[in-house]
Design an enzyme around this catalytic site. Structure first.
Site, PDB file in Angstrom:
ATOM      1  N   CYS A 114       0.891  -1.240   0.055  1.00 21.28           N
ATOM      2  CA  CYS A 114       0.053  -0.097   0.066  1.00 21.28           C
ATOM      3  C   CYS A 114       0.782   1.452   0.108  1.00 21.28           C
ATOM      4  CB  CYS A 114      -0.986   0.051   1.170  1.00 21.28           C
ATOM      5  SG  CYS A 114      -2.143  -1.132   1.105  1.00 21.28           S
ATOM      6  N   HIS A 254      -2.644   7.347   2.905  1.00 16.05           N
ATOM      7  CA  HIS A 254      -3.304   6.125   2.119  1.00 16.05           C
ATOM      8  C   HIS A 254      -4.704   5.825   2.733  1.00 16.05           C
ATOM      9  CE1 HIS A 254      -3.941   2.001   1.093  1.00 16.05           C
ATOM     10  NE2 HIS A 254      -3.747   1.583   2.191  1.00 16.05           N
ATOM     11  N   ASN A 284     -10.177   0.399  -0.117  1.00 18.91           N
ATOM     12  CA  ASN A 284      -8.671   0.235  -0.302  1.00 18.91           C
ATOM     13  C   ASN A 284      -8.366   0.081  -1.526  1.00 18.91           C
ATOM     14  OD1 ASN A 284      -6.052  -0.045   0.048  1.00 18.91           O
ATOM     15  ND2 ASN A 284      -6.178  -1.119   2.407  1.00 18.91           N
TER      16      ASN A 284
END
Length: 329
Positions: A114, A254, A284
């Site tokens: 990520c 993020h 996500n």
């Protein structure tokens, strides 16, 4: 002195939407449970089983080239951040470069989970500031649905598919990537990984039957580490650059979990109106989440805006980056 600036940005998400109501018919969950815990209402899914992350990346890069008026032959390097490569080999970057006609470009993948966008931006920055290349594309392409277990109520609400791309070029102005800080802690391995499919545990009937080709995540451990590590790396970069929280124009974390975003933002004491969030619509999207968010809000961004970005992912790998926006949309 040369800096590396973002001179263009574009993103792509699939048309198909998987919202919480639809998800509740697939697994034991509901909209209230998902919204309360992670703040996600819907996510985009690439339903075509014949297409992988490269399809998303190609779409994003095509939009980037068109919006910046850049010819494919002008691009010298393409770096793709992905945790969902089309194949173990060749690289997804090579598929994207071929699919977008980047005939003069080298291309390779980076795996930083990520944190992929900011890690890959740091690499692109090095190529640009060294004078080695003048036009570099960073593309983050993630078909997260390909490794999501839709029988696992704890993880299946979290992830969506997307890609985003930026054009990186040199500048002598005081804009672009100013500083970045990155960390790795391999002790995080057991808490966030795909257990099978690599050389340690190759694919077999047993690994497939055991569901070991999907994301495995220990949520509480990941949450705790993400909040602490995103916060400390952000504050460290700000301190190193004498940047106060009042001077930060935008904070782009993020987009993993709205509760993580709120916790990190709250502990930095940054104005919530400066925190860019779009997780409710996309979930996500791993490496693609920060540039996807930047692209969605690009019309709010002005040349000279000071932006802090931070991310945390499997590895554990995490970091923060200080960027000064280089153009008005």
């Amino acid at each position: 002195m040369l800096n590396a600036k973002i001179s263009g940005i574009a993103s792509y998400v699939p048309d198909d939407i998987l919202d919480n109501e639809m998800l509740s018919k697939m697994v034991d969950t509901n909209d209230e449970w998902i919204t309360t815990r992670v703040g996600i209402k819907e996510r985009r899914i690439l339903k075509d089983d014949t297409k992988g992350s490269s399809f998303l990346g190609i779409k994003a890069v095509e939009k980037l080239l068109e919006s910046t008026g850049t010819k494919p032959d002008e691009i010298e390097l393409l770096i793709c951040a992905t945790s969902n490569p089309d194949y173990r080999f060749p690289s997804t970057a090579s598929v994207i470069a071929y699919g977008t006609g980047l005939n003069n470009a080298y291309a390779y993948d980076i795996q930083a989970a990520c944190a992929g966008f900011i890690v890959t931006m740091q690499a692109a920055r090095a190529y640009i500031t060294s004078g080695l290349y003048k036009k570099v594309i960073v593309v983050c392409a993630e078909k997260m649905s390909s490794m999501t277990n839709y029988n696992d109520r704890a993880t299946c609400p979290l992830f969506g598919d997307a890609a985003a791309a930026v054009l990186i070029e040199p500048t002598e102005e005081n804009v672009g990537v100013i500083d970045g800080e990155f960390h790795i802690d391999g002790s995080g391995l057991p808490h966030l990984l795909m257990k099978a499919g690599g050389s340690v545990k190759p694919a077999s009937h047993e690994t497939v039957d055991a569901g070991e080709h999907f994301i495995y995540q220990e949520g509480r451990v990941v949450y705790k580490n993400a909040v602490v590590d995103m916060l400390t790396s952000t504050l460290s970069v700000m301190k190193r650059n004498n940047l106060t929280v009042e001077e930060v124009d935008w904070f782009v974390p993020h987009q993993a979990n709205l509760r993580i975003i709120e916790a990190v933002g709250g502990r930095t004491n940054i104005d919530p109106n400066k925190v860019l969030v779009n997780i409710q619509h996309y979930g996500n999207t791993s490496a693609a989440s920060i540039p996807l968010c930047l692209d969605e809000y690009k019309y709010k961004l002005k040349k000279g805006d000071k932006i802090m970005m931070t991310a945390f992912g499997a590895g554990f790998t995490w970091g923060a980056m200080y960027l000064i926006w280089a153009f008005d949309s």
